[in-house]
Write an enzyme that holds these catalytic residues in place. Structure first.
Site, short mmCIF file in Angstrom:
data_model
loop_
_atom_site.label_atom_id
_atom_site.label_comp_id
_atom_site.label_asym_id
_atom_site.label_seq_id
_atom_site.Cartn_x
_atom_site.Cartn_y
_atom_site.Cartn_z
N HIS A 1 -14.12 -51.82 59.25
CA HIS A 1 -12.87 -52.50 59.59
C HIS A 1 -13.14 -53.93 60.02
O HIS A 1 -14.26 -54.28 60.39
CB HIS A 1 -12.12 -51.75 60.69
CG HIS A 1 -12.85 -51.75 62.00
ND1 HIS A 1 -13.75 -50.77 62.34
CD2 HIS A 1 -12.84 -52.61 63.05
CE1 HIS A 1 -14.24 -51.02 63.53
NE2 HIS A 1 -13.72 -52.14 63.99
N GLU B 1 -8.59 -53.44 63.20
CA GLU B 1 -8.54 -53.14 64.63
C GLU B 1 -7.80 -54.26 65.36
O GLU B 1 -8.02 -55.43 65.10
CB GLU B 1 -9.96 -53.01 65.18
CG GLU B 1 -10.02 -52.67 66.65
CD GLU B 1 -11.43 -52.55 67.16
OE1 GLU B 1 -11.59 -52.25 68.35
OE2 GLU B 1 -12.39 -52.77 66.39
N GLU C 1 -10.77 -62.64 51.97
CA GLU C 1 -10.67 -62.85 50.53
C GLU C 1 -10.06 -61.60 49.91
O GLU C 1 -10.62 -60.51 50.00
CB GLU C 1 -12.07 -63.09 49.96
CG GLU C 1 -12.15 -63.17 48.46
CD GLU C 1 -13.58 -63.23 47.98
OE1 GLU C 1 -13.87 -62.59 46.96
OE2 GLU C 1 -14.42 -63.91 48.61
N HIS D 1 -16.20 -65.44 55.29
CA HIS D 1 -15.13 -64.59 54.78
C HIS D 1 -15.60 -63.16 54.54
O HIS D 1 -16.78 -62.90 54.48
CB HIS D 1 -14.49 -65.18 53.50
CG HIS D 1 -15.32 -65.04 52.26
ND1 HIS D 1 -16.05 -66.08 51.75
CD2 HIS D 1 -15.52 -64.00 51.42
CE1 HIS D 1 -16.67 -65.69 50.64
NE2 HIS D 1 -16.37 -64.42 50.43
#
Length: 122
Positions: A75, A117, A56, A7
């Site tokens: 990103h 993206e 998260e 995550h």
């Protein structure tokens, strides 16, 4: 020894606004949630059906202003099997913040200013 990415955390100012954005823009749905007994934070994990990687989203009760993301030079990337439909949806949402037609990619921005993206399948 092997490692698996599981995550990425983004702190968010308005949790519901972020949950709504990620579901509408990318189809990410809540998978689980942790709430502090004293109400000081809520952590919500969201994910899509194509991967077990989770985002998260952390809300902190005492944060009284939007987060400062600096130059936003980071990103997450999402691959889509229907680039044109994704672009149309994001255009309608007004969340496209940068396009690079020569590379065949674009970026959307979430309610807190995080860049995501969007790339077509190879």
């Amino acid at each position: 020894m092997n490692f698996k990415m599981i995550h990425e955390n983004y702190n968010v100012f308005d949790l519901q606004k972020s949950l709504d954005f990620y579901e509408k823009a990318l189809g990410l749905k809540e998978t689980r949630r942790k709430e502090a007994q004293d109400g000081s934070f809520i952590i919500v994990y969201v994910a899509g059906e194509q991967s077990d990687f989770e985002l998260e989203l952390t809300w902190m009760r005492d944060m009284d202003r939007p987060y400062n993301l600096g130059d936003c030079e980071f990103h997450l990337a999402f691959q889509t099997d229907d680039y044109e439909a994704a672009h149309k949806r994001h255009e309608e949402m007004g969340c496209i913040c940068y396009e690079n037609p020569q590379m065949g990619i674009y970026f959307i921005q979430d309610p807190d200013g995080y860049w995501l993206e969007i790339v077509p399948c190879s």
